[in-house]
Design an enzyme around this catalytic site. Structure first.
Site, PDB file in Angstrom:
ATOM      1  N   ARG A  52       0.835  -1.217   0.000  1.00  0.00           N
ATOM      2  CA  ARG A  52       0.000   0.000   0.000  1.00  0.00           C
ATOM      3  C   ARG A  52       0.865   1.260   0.000  1.00  0.00           C
ATOM      4  NH1 ARG A  52      -4.269   0.674   4.682  1.00  0.00           N
ATOM      5  NH2 ARG A  52      -2.333   1.036   5.819  1.00  0.00           N
ATOM      6  N   ARG A 100       8.014  27.372  -1.130  1.00  0.00           N
ATOM      7  CA  ARG A 100       6.562  27.216  -1.114  1.00  0.00           C
ATOM      8  C   ARG A 100       5.992  27.551  -2.487  1.00  0.00           C
ATOM      9  NH1 ARG A 100       1.655  29.552   0.019  1.00  0.00           N
ATOM     10  NH2 ARG A 100       0.224  28.128   1.056  1.00  0.00           N
ATOM     11  N   LYS A 147      -3.118   7.043   1.407  1.00  0.00           N
ATOM     12  CA  LYS A 147      -2.903   7.210   2.853  1.00  0.00           C
ATOM     13  C   LYS A 147      -2.038   8.453   3.094  1.00  0.00           C
ATOM     14  CE  LYS A 147      -1.958   4.306   6.919  1.00  0.00           C
ATOM     15  NZ  LYS A 147      -3.188   4.513   7.683  1.00  0.00           N
TER      16      LYS A 147
HETATM   17  N1  PLP Z   1      -9.405   3.786   7.335  1.00  0.00           N
HETATM   18  C1  PLP Z   1      -8.726   4.850   7.737  1.00  0.00           C
HETATM   19  C2  PLP Z   1      -9.261   6.201   7.451  1.00  0.00           C
HETATM   20  C3  PLP Z   1      -7.526   4.707   8.456  1.00  0.00           C
HETATM   21  O1  PLP Z   1      -6.854   5.795   8.864  1.00  0.00           O
HETATM   22  C4  PLP Z   1      -7.054   3.402   8.739  1.00  0.00           C
HETATM   23  C5  PLP Z   1      -5.808   3.195   9.469  1.00  0.00           C
HETATM   24  O2  PLP Z   1      -5.098   4.114   9.781  1.00  0.00           O
HETATM   25  C6  PLP Z   1      -7.808   2.311   8.294  1.00  0.00           C
HETATM   26  C7  PLP Z   1      -8.979   2.535   7.587  1.00  0.00           C
HETATM   27  C8  PLP Z   1      -7.381   0.909   8.579  1.00  0.00           C
HETATM   28  O3  PLP Z   1      -6.299   0.541   7.742  1.00  0.00           O
HETATM   29  P1  PLP Z   1      -5.260  -0.550   8.211  1.00  0.00           P
HETATM   30  O4  PLP Z   1      -6.049  -1.783   8.526  1.00  0.00           O
HETATM   31  O5  PLP Z   1      -4.391  -0.737   7.034  1.00  0.00           O
HETATM   32  O6  PLP Z   1      -4.558   0.003   9.404  1.00  0.00           O
END
Ligand code: PLP
Length: 284
Positions: A52, A100, A147
């Site tokens: 990921r 910036r 993420k």
């Molecule tokens: N959804 C969100 C918004 C998150 O921030 C997280 C983990 O930080 C998850 C789901 C769960 O993801 P994972 O199982 O990979 O930790």
């Protein structure tokens, strides 16, 4: 005790790890992160998190400064250097330092940082009691599948939930649950079917979610991946969150309404048990 952290190829005392105020992670939240759990000094679901991480970087066009072997090696080394038995590794990669400028430059050199934090992952008291959640509008951006470190709204939601006496927030968009503030949201219907939102740009592809769904299917539990409403959640037999350092965490109350008998349900407990057992067996 002071930790040893990793910053751009160096092992440093945490007090000596410094990042420029011009770093785009700081000025634009132009950065991604990963959290990997550690149990018994080993990494849980490492390959999912590493995959990921590459996907998030690819979506933003940031190059990972380390290759796959080096990435695993620094994960192992940070655990060893800090003698972490149980807890987590936080890893962040930003686009790097630049004047910036909204325009993304191709010349910035990514900033790579990592630190550890200890936490009781297995003996989590909330796994026994379950948690309460309150619903809130999902006001995050629409690329939640990446993420990124844009976590202001989740921190506000969690803080508002705490102010209301709850443990977490479940976020709602167009009447449907997207996810929890920092975890994937799941329900178990009265007939025992596990329902969890299907993957799309509106939720993070949880690594714990993927493992839990595989384990559920292998255990003969019927799984439906589709959006579910807040109303359906409140009528469910069970509810739970999944995330890297909380594993499978029972949700026993939604907006003050008891779920099932108000204690962690049997399918949730079973999934937590098999998740723990299988992840310990495959920890790196
Ligand atoms: N959804 C969100 C918004 C998150 O921030 C997280 C983990 O930080 C998850 C789901 C769960 O993801 P994972 O199982 O990979 O930790």
């Amino acid at each position: 005790m002071s930790r040893t952290v990793y910053l751009n190829g160096e092992w440093l005392d945490e007090a000596d790890a410094k990042i420029s105020i011009f770093d785009r992670g700081y000025t634009f939240a132009d950065a991604i992160y990963e959290v990997t759990a550690i149990v018994g000094g080993k990494l849980i679901d490492y390959h999912g998190h590493a995959a990921r991480l590459q996907r998030s970087l690819g979506e933003l066009g940031i190059e990972c400064p380390l290759n796959a072997d080096e990435l695993l090696a620094v994960h192992r080394e940070i655990v060893a250097r800090n003698n972490v038995v149980e807890g987590m590794i936080y890893l962040q990669i930003s686009r790097g330092v630049d004047d910036r400028n909204f325009l993304i430059s191709k010349d910035a050199k990514p900033t790579f940082s990592m630190f550890t934090q200890t936490k009781d992952v297995i003996e989590n008291p909330y796994a026994k009691s379950g948690i309460s959640v309150v619903s809130m509008p999902d006001w995050r951006w629409e690329r939640r599948d990446i993420k990124t470190v844009q976590l202001l709204y989740p921190t506000m939601a969690k803080s508002q939930a705490a102010a209301k006496g709850a443990d977490d927030a479940w976020l709602i968009e167009d009447g449907f649950v997207t996810e929890a503030s920092s975890a994937t949201a799941h329900i178990v219907k009265q007939d025992g079917t596990l329902v969890t939102r299907d993957l799309s740009h509106v939720i993070l592809p949880g690594i714990t979610r993927a493992s839990t769904l595989d384990l559920a299917r292998a255990a003969g539990i019927k799984v439906e991946e589709r959006p579910f409403t807040l109303g359906e959640a409140k009528e469910a037999a069970e509810a739970f969150n999944t995330s890297a350092t909380n594993f499978v965490l029972p949700v026993v109350r939604i907006d003050g309404q008891q779920i099932g008998d108000g204690t962690p349900g049997p399918i949730t407990k079973k999934l937590r048990d098999i998740y723990v057992e299988s992840r310990l067996a495959t920890a790196l």
